[in-house]
Every structure is written in C-alpha cells, then in structure tokens.
Design an enzyme around this catalytic site. Structure first.
Site, PDB file in Angstrom:
ATOM      1  N   TYR A  38      -4.247  -0.665 -13.381  1.00 21.57           N
ATOM      2  CA  TYR A  38      -2.972  -1.376 -13.357  1.00 21.57           C
ATOM      3  C   TYR A  38      -1.830  -0.369 -13.384  1.00 21.57           C
ATOM      4  O   TYR A  38      -2.001   0.788 -13.756  1.00 21.57           O
ATOM      5  CB  TYR A  38      -2.865  -2.365 -14.525  1.00 21.57           C
ATOM      6  CG  TYR A  38      -2.939  -1.713 -15.882  1.00 21.57           C
ATOM      7  CD1 TYR A  38      -1.779  -1.320 -16.548  1.00 21.57           C
ATOM      8  CD2 TYR A  38      -4.160  -1.469 -16.498  1.00 21.57           C
ATOM      9  CE1 TYR A  38      -1.842  -0.706 -17.790  1.00 21.57           C
ATOM     10  CE2 TYR A  38      -4.233  -0.864 -17.735  1.00 21.57           C
ATOM     11  CZ  TYR A  38      -3.068  -0.487 -18.373  1.00 21.57           C
ATOM     12  OH  TYR A  38      -3.131   0.127 -19.598  1.00 21.57           O
ATOM     13  N   SER A  70      -4.688   3.304 -16.754  1.00 21.55           N
ATOM     14  CA  SER A  70      -3.697   2.900 -15.766  1.00 21.55           C
ATOM     15  C   SER A  70      -3.349   4.008 -14.787  1.00 21.55           C
ATOM     16  O   SER A  70      -3.894   5.103 -14.829  1.00 21.55           O
ATOM     17  CB  SER A  70      -2.412   2.424 -16.433  1.00 21.55           C
ATOM     18  OG  SER A  70      -1.795   3.521 -17.068  1.00 21.55           O
ATOM     19  N   GLY A 127      -6.394   7.732 -18.676  1.00 25.77           N
ATOM     20  CA  GLY A 127      -7.597   7.199 -19.304  1.00 25.77           C
ATOM     21  C   GLY A 127      -8.838   7.526 -18.499  1.00 25.77           C
ATOM     22  O   GLY A 127      -8.938   8.579 -17.869  1.00 25.77           O
ATOM     23  N   ALA A 128      -9.793   6.606 -18.507  1.00 23.44           N
ATOM     24  CA  ALA A 128     -11.071   6.837 -17.826  1.00 23.44           C
ATOM     25  C   ALA A 128     -10.892   7.132 -16.340  1.00 23.44           C
ATOM     26  O   ALA A 128     -11.657   7.904 -15.755  1.00 23.44           O
ATOM     27  CB  ALA A 128     -11.987   5.630 -18.019  1.00 23.44           C
ATOM     28  N   LYS A 141       0.848  -1.189   0.000  1.00 22.36           N
ATOM     29  CA  LYS A 141       0.000   0.000   0.000  1.00 22.36           C
ATOM     30  C   LYS A 141       0.883   1.238   0.000  1.00 22.36           C
ATOM     31  O   LYS A 141       1.910   1.283   0.670  1.00 22.36           O
ATOM     32  CB  LYS A 141      -0.881  -0.030   1.249  1.00 22.36           C
ATOM     33  CG  LYS A 141      -1.703   1.202   1.481  1.00 22.36           C
ATOM     34  CD  LYS A 141      -2.717   0.974   2.584  1.00 22.36           C
ATOM     35  CE  LYS A 141      -2.259   1.512   3.893  1.00 22.36           C
ATOM     36  NZ  LYS A 141      -3.353   1.634   4.880  1.00 22.36           N
TER      37      LYS A 141
END
Length: 124
Positions: free
Chosen positions: A58, A25, A73-74, A9
């Site tokens: 990812y 990503s 991206g999204a 983490k």
C-alpha cells in the site's frame, strides 16, 4: 457486476531505498502520487523489472520533490536500490464505466522525473 481494470501506473520507477525496519508499504513522492491519482493507503502491485518479483503493498506519501520510491518492511527484501519497478493500481468498475475510463500512466526517467503522462486508449 464489476471488473478489475488498470487505474494508474508509474512505469520504470527507480527504487531509491529499501527500508527493512519499517512496518510495510511503498513510499512514493507526493507529486508522483498526485499525477498518478494514487491515495495514501491505496493497494498497489509492484513488478520488479530486474528480478521478476511481483507483490502487493500500500502507498505512503513521501516528501514532494524528493522523487523517493522506497520499499518498506518485508517488501524491502524484494528490491534493491537502483532496481526498476512498475507500480500498478487497479479499480473495480462496471463494463460500461471501463469502456470510457482512461487510466493515468506516468513514464519516469532514472531520477523518477516524469517524462510523459499518458493514458491507454480504450475502445468504446
């Protein structure tokens, strides 16, 4: 049988950029990746502390030392530069493995510099 456990983490990372025009990503500084035991292409969950969003993506390797944390991206729609996020990776392991496993936990400051590296203690 295996169970899904915390693997690593990065806690309270600061988003440095959000790039909508990328294929997807999260870009993470190479040094942070190494310290958190993250690999290119590894699935991670992102928790946005500012707005409560939680999603999966990812890892892509960023330039060492830049301290970049960029959602692409999204996923870029779910964060804003300056947001605080938690980057979480999990691993499947047997209950016996889980009893002795110590995940890598990085706590970073507002500049994404590591201020503490620790593990969660597991009861054995």
């Amino acid at each position: 049988m295996t169970i899904e456990m915390l693997y690593s983490k990065i806690h309270r990372a600061t988003v440095t950029d959000a790039n909508l025009n990328y294929v997807g990503s999260i870009t993470i500084d190479e040094e942070l990746m190494e310290e958190a035991n993250l690999l290119v292409g590894q699935k991670v969950d992102i928790v946005n502390i500012n707005n409560g969003e939680r999603f999966s993506t990812y890892v892509i390797k960023g330039k060492r030392g830049n301290r970049d944390i960029c959602l692409n991206g999204a996923a870029a729609r779910k964060v804003h530069p300056g947001d605080k996020i938690i980057i979480i990776a999990y691993a499947n392991m047997t209950p016996e493995e889980a009893k002795n496993f110590k995940p890598a936990v990085l706590i970073v400051d507002d500049n994404n510099d590591i201020i503490e590296k620790t593990t969660y203690l597991q009861e054995g």
